[in-house]
Write an enzyme that holds these catalytic residues in place. Structure first.
Site, PDB file in Angstrom:
ATOM      1  N   CYS A 122       0.946  -1.479  -0.193  1.00 37.05           N
ATOM      2  CA  CYS A 122       0.012   0.063   0.169  1.00 37.05           C
ATOM      3  C   CYS A 122       1.022   1.402   0.168  1.00 37.05           C
ATOM      4  O   CYS A 122       1.949   1.179   0.360  1.00 37.05           O
ATOM      5  CB  CYS A 122      -0.997  -0.196   1.157  1.00 37.05           C
ATOM      6  N   ARG A 155       3.844   0.860  -6.675  1.00 33.69           N
ATOM      7  CA  ARG A 155       3.870  -0.352  -5.466  1.00 33.69           C
ATOM      8  C   ARG A 155       2.864  -1.343  -5.511  1.00 33.69           C
ATOM      9  O   ARG A 155       2.826  -2.087  -4.932  1.00 33.69           O
ATOM     10  CB  ARG A 155       3.474   0.551  -4.237  1.00 33.69           C
ATOM     11  N   TRP A 200      -3.578  -2.112  -1.593  1.00 34.79           N
ATOM     12  CA  TRP A 200      -3.077  -3.335  -1.937  1.00 34.79           C
ATOM     13  C   TRP A 200      -3.868  -4.364  -1.081  1.00 34.79           C
ATOM     14  O   TRP A 200      -3.447  -4.645  -0.194  1.00 34.79           O
ATOM     15  CB  TRP A 200      -1.956  -3.902  -2.416  1.00 34.79           C
ATOM     16  N   ASN A 256      -0.621   0.777   6.184  1.00 31.33           N
ATOM     17  CA  ASN A 256       0.151  -0.148   5.363  1.00 31.33           C
ATOM     18  C   ASN A 256       0.435  -1.083   6.320  1.00 31.33           C
ATOM     19  O   ASN A 256       1.531  -0.881   7.149  1.00 31.33           O
ATOM     20  CB  ASN A 256       1.201   0.609   4.325  1.00 31.33           C
ATOM     21  N   GLY A 257       0.507  -2.500   6.046  1.00 32.83           N
ATOM     22  CA  GLY A 257       0.606  -3.554   6.894  1.00 32.83           C
ATOM     23  C   GLY A 257      -0.448  -4.275   7.283  1.00 32.83           C
ATOM     24  O   GLY A 257      -1.499  -4.448   6.656  1.00 32.83           O
ATOM     25  N   GLU A 292      13.863 -17.461 -13.564  1.00 34.40           N
ATOM     26  CA  GLU A 292      13.793 -15.988 -13.424  1.00 34.40           C
ATOM     27  C   GLU A 292      12.878 -15.656 -14.920  1.00 34.40           C
ATOM     28  O   GLU A 292      12.051 -14.928 -14.877  1.00 34.40           O
ATOM     29  CB  GLU A 292      15.089 -15.157 -13.535  1.00 34.40           C
ATOM     30  N   LYS A 326       9.576 -14.020 -15.088  1.00 29.57           N
ATOM     31  CA  LYS A 326       9.234 -12.756 -15.772  1.00 29.57           C
ATOM     32  C   LYS A 326       7.931 -12.982 -16.888  1.00 29.57           C
ATOM     33  O   LYS A 326       7.032 -12.147 -16.796  1.00 29.57           O
ATOM     34  CB  LYS A 326      10.394 -12.248 -16.481  1.00 29.57           C
ATOM     35  N   GLU A 356       4.402 -13.437 -14.694  1.00 32.02           N
ATOM     36  CA  GLU A 356       3.829 -12.303 -13.966  1.00 32.02           C
ATOM     37  C   GLU A 356       3.347 -11.219 -14.601  1.00 32.02           C
ATOM     38  O   GLU A 356       2.720 -10.272 -14.167  1.00 32.02           O
ATOM     39  CB  GLU A 356       5.135 -11.868 -12.777  1.00 32.02           C
ATOM     40  N   HIS A 365      12.817 -36.696 -15.714  1.00 33.97           N
ATOM     41  CA  HIS A 365      12.243 -36.829 -14.293  1.00 33.97           C
ATOM     42  C   HIS A 365      10.767 -36.627 -14.257  1.00 33.97           C
ATOM     43  O   HIS A 365      10.207 -36.499 -12.940  1.00 33.97           O
ATOM     44  CB  HIS A 365      12.907 -36.740 -13.133  1.00 33.97           C
ATOM     45  N   LYS A 413       4.664  -4.061  -5.876  1.00 32.77           N
ATOM     46  CA  LYS A 413       6.167  -3.779  -6.048  1.00 32.77           C
ATOM     47  C   LYS A 413       7.058  -4.436  -4.943  1.00 32.77           C
ATOM     48  O   LYS A 413       7.948  -4.924  -5.183  1.00 32.77           O
ATOM     49  CB  LYS A 413       6.456  -2.427  -6.255  1.00 32.77           C
TER      50      LYS A 413
HETATM   51  C1  AGP Z   1       9.933  -9.893  -9.530  1.00 34.11           C
HETATM   52  O1  AGP Z   1       9.914  -9.259 -10.825  1.00 34.11           O
HETATM   53  C2  AGP Z   1       8.835  -9.518  -8.564  1.00 34.11           C
HETATM   54  N1  AGP Z   1       8.334  -8.248  -8.664  1.00 34.11           N
HETATM   55  C3  AGP Z   1       8.898 -10.040  -7.072  1.00 34.11           C
HETATM   56  O2  AGP Z   1       9.199 -11.377  -7.403  1.00 34.11           O
HETATM   57  C4  AGP Z   1      10.291  -9.471  -6.453  1.00 34.11           C
HETATM   58  O3  AGP Z   1      11.397  -9.900  -6.971  1.00 34.11           O
HETATM   59  C5  AGP Z   1      10.005  -9.993  -5.052  1.00 34.11           C
HETATM   60  O4  AGP Z   1       8.762  -9.614  -4.624  1.00 34.11           O
HETATM   61  C6  AGP Z   1      11.163  -9.403  -3.965  1.00 34.11           C
HETATM   62  O5  AGP Z   1      11.090  -8.164  -3.872  1.00 34.11           O
HETATM   63  P1  AGP Z   1      12.232  -7.451  -3.219  1.00 34.11           P
HETATM   64  O6  AGP Z   1      13.567  -7.739  -4.096  1.00 34.11           O
HETATM   65  O7  AGP Z   1      11.795  -6.077  -2.912  1.00 34.11           O
HETATM   66  O8  AGP Z   1      12.451  -8.142  -2.043  1.00 34.11           O
END
Ligand code: AGP
Length: 606
Positions: free
Chosen positions: A2, A27, A74, A98-99, A479, A483, A486, A502, A601
């Site tokens: 948030c 965010r 969020w 936020n939290g 990765e 990418k 997501e 396997h 984010k």
């Molecule tokens: C990656 O593209 C995502 N946004 C997500 O996996 C991110 O890397 C993860 O939430 C970790 O965030 P941070 O690096 O701020 O800890």
């Protein structure tokens, strides 16, 4: 995660509140709202979805007032509806949060037993009612907040305003970031300096347990016991907080193209260009004495750590254990004292990674933090911070932060090898030289992206995609899959190429594109035989390789030709095509590239 903004202004604040929320959009959020005190009376406007919906409401029902708070939500508790959007309020108290208040159910039950009625399913509404109840019994908003804060368990960053008080705002911080902004006859609260940048570059970061009573003229910060504490008032460099896309269509596109520059910036922090060797400031430990390195992180940062595991083990001959933070934090792993625990995090605020850090601190580990935000919680908790110089990363999909993390980790692996005597001086210079070539290699690679538009046409029609890699390319395969899924919402899996037989090979048929990260290193031939296994079952192959004229057994969907590189640095360059594959496919799919659905984010809650 948030976003919070609060303003004690000299003029009407509604427009500034919404502008500040726009700077917090990166965010991730799914509803928004603002509240103001106008002639002593609290009022609010909220809307589901993006800020344009809130702006529509304000256009027809404007909010006056020089004191106000705002929030992008969020959703954690309760659906992303207007009813659950912040601010949450009674007639006397309005709050944004936020939290997560972990004991909100029991607090809600006791309030309802006292006749309090709730309008939402959120934990945040409990905060508004509890402070109001305390206000009724203590008669003073400052005492009411002090009493209420003691009852909350969990994480919170709060901004609170009160009816009848147009020159007071109270902020509180525990586990989620909150900063005070100092203006000329104005004062602010914000989740980060980015939100406050248009108003001021004079910032005071609150520490965990702090709460502040803010007026336009001054601030009094106290800890949870009510003791007045002093916090540093600092000038931040807001120039790196530009959040405009320039000539790019998306922040992600811009940030992919910033990588040559920001990797150079990061290298300049850890390489002595004269000697051609890495250089680090004094560390509170020596790599020579470390029994082990433990790495914990989430998402893309975790995959950076996975690459580093191969580097530390191969070049520094040091054992490395790595685990995703959401698992590691509860595993109660036995740890020999004197080890090094490395957290890797773009935001430095990810709740799971922060919890893993705190566990390792209790276990007597040295704590090193590789973060992109030097004022973050992880940076504060660490014994040593190795910052990445990626600049603000707005796109939810991490790109430049990832390659900058790899840059720092590569330098650390070289440093560790030198201290442990496992690499010679000439090997160190060879590895450093290979690193110094990367910005130019990326710039050259980014000169022609045309092949990715065409490839995206095919991939956007797929229901499932498989990514494969071995050795240093295995984390890149993971990765790449992350990418792709997501931001394009296409299901993708990353697998160790040798693992395919396997089980996962059962998924393979002519409808499943298989993307293979395959630099011509010592494992290339083995990877190629895995490719032929899937190609013979009809898979459409995409090769990302520097090998020439690769025979994969049938017509590949695409061959992304890479330049030949030192094995050590292939992850840094091969990150670029996997970023571009996901970007162009998501653009084809028409998804929200910078703010993909359901994502934030940084995930500052469990
Ligand atoms: C990656 O593209 C995502 N946004 C997500 O996996 C991110 O890397 C993860 O939430 C970790 O965030 P941070 O690096 O701020 O800890």
């Amino acid at each position: 995660m948030c976003g919070i903004i609060g303003i004690l202004g000299k003029e009407a604040v509604a427009d500034d509140l919404v502008d500040a929320l726009r700077r917090l959009e990166y965010r991730g959020y799914d509803s928004a709202g603002i509240a103001t005190v106008d002639s002593g009376r609290l009022d609010r406007r909220r809307a589901e979805g993006k800020l344009k919906n809130l702006q529509k409401v304000l256009n027809t029902q404007p909010l006056a007032g020089l004191t106000g708070i705002g929030h992008t939500r969020w959703a954690t508790h309760g659906a992303p509806t207007e009813q659950n959007a912040h601010p949450h309020a009674t007639s006397e108290v309005s709050v944004v949060h936020n939290g997560i208040i972990e004991n909100f159910q029991s607090l809600r039950a006791s309030l309802e037993a006292r006749g309090v009625r709730f309008d939402s399913q959120t934990d945040t509404e409990v905060i508004a009612h509890l402070i109001t109840e305390e206000l009724h019994s203590l008669g003073n908003p400052i005492k009411a907040v002090a009493a209420a804060l003691k009852q909350f368990e969990g994480a919170f960053a709060l901004a609170i305003i009160f009816s009848g008080y147009d020159n007071m705002m109270i902020g509180a911080k525990k586990g989620s970031p909150l900063a005070i902004g100092h203006g000329d006859g104005e004062a602010y609260l914000g989740s980060d300096a980015i939100a406050l940048a248009p108003f001021t570059n004079e910032i005071t970061y609150l520490e965990d347990g702090d709460w502040v009573v803010l007026t336009r003229e001054n601030m009094i910060i106290r800890d949870m016991d009510g003791t007045v504490v002093q916090r540093e008032r600092q000038v931040v460099d807001v120039s790196t907080m530009a959040i405009d896309k320039g000539e790019y269509r998306h922040f992600m596109d811009k940030e992919i193209h910033e990588q040559p520059d920001v990797i150079s910036d990061t290298l300049s922090g850890y390489v002595n260009f004269t000697t051609g060797k890495v250089q680090f400031e004094e560390m509170p430990f020596s790599f020579k004495d470390l029994p082990k390195i433990t790495i914990s992180a989430c998402g893309t940062a975790y995959y950076a750590g996975l690459v580093a595991k191969y580097w530390f083990e191969r070049y520094a001959r040091i054992p490395v254990e790595i685990d995703v933070a959401s698992e590691f934090r509860y595993r109660e792993a036995p740890m020999e004292k004197g080890g090094l625990m490395m957290v890797i995090s773009q935001s430095g605020e990810t709740a799971d990674t922060l919890a893993a850090l705190k566990y390792c601190k209790q276990q007597g580990q040295h704590i090193g933090a590789i973060v992109n935000v030097r004022t973050s919680n992880m940076a504060k908790e660490a014994d040593v911070v190795w910052p990445t110089m990626a600049g603000t990363e707005i796109g939810v999909a991490s790109t430049k932060a990832f390659t900058c993390q790899l840059t720092v980790l590569a330098c650390l692996a070289i440093q560790a090898g030198r201290e442990r005597g496992t690499i010679s001086e000439e090997l160190e210079k060879e590895l450093v030289h290979a690193l110094l070539e990367i910005p130019r290699e990326i710039s050259t690679f980014l000169k022609d992206e045309s092949q990715f538009e065409e490839l995206a046409n095919s991939l956007s029609k797929a229901r499932d995609v498989m990514y494969l890699g071995r050795g240093l390319s295995f984390p890149l395969a993971m990765e790449g899959a992350l990418k792709l899924k997501e931001i394009s919402y296409i299901h993708a899996e990353g697998y160790a190429a040798g693992e395919l037989k396997h089980g996962p090979i059962a998924l393979i048929d002519e409808k499943v594109p298989v993307i293979v990260v395959a630099p011509k290193d010592y494992l290339f031939e083995k990877t190629l035989s895995n490719v032929q296994e899937v190609a013979s079952r009809g898979a459409k192959i995409v090769m990302i390789t520097d090998a020439q004229n690769v025979d994969v057994g049938n017509e590949p969907l695409a061959v992304i030709q890479m330049p030949s590189l030192h094995d050590f640095v292939t992850p840094l360059l091969y990150a670029i095509p996997i970023q571009l594959i996901s970007y162009y496919t998501a653009v084809q799919m028409g998804t929200d590239v910078d703010q993909p659905r359901n994502l934030a984010k940084s995930v500052t809650v469990e």
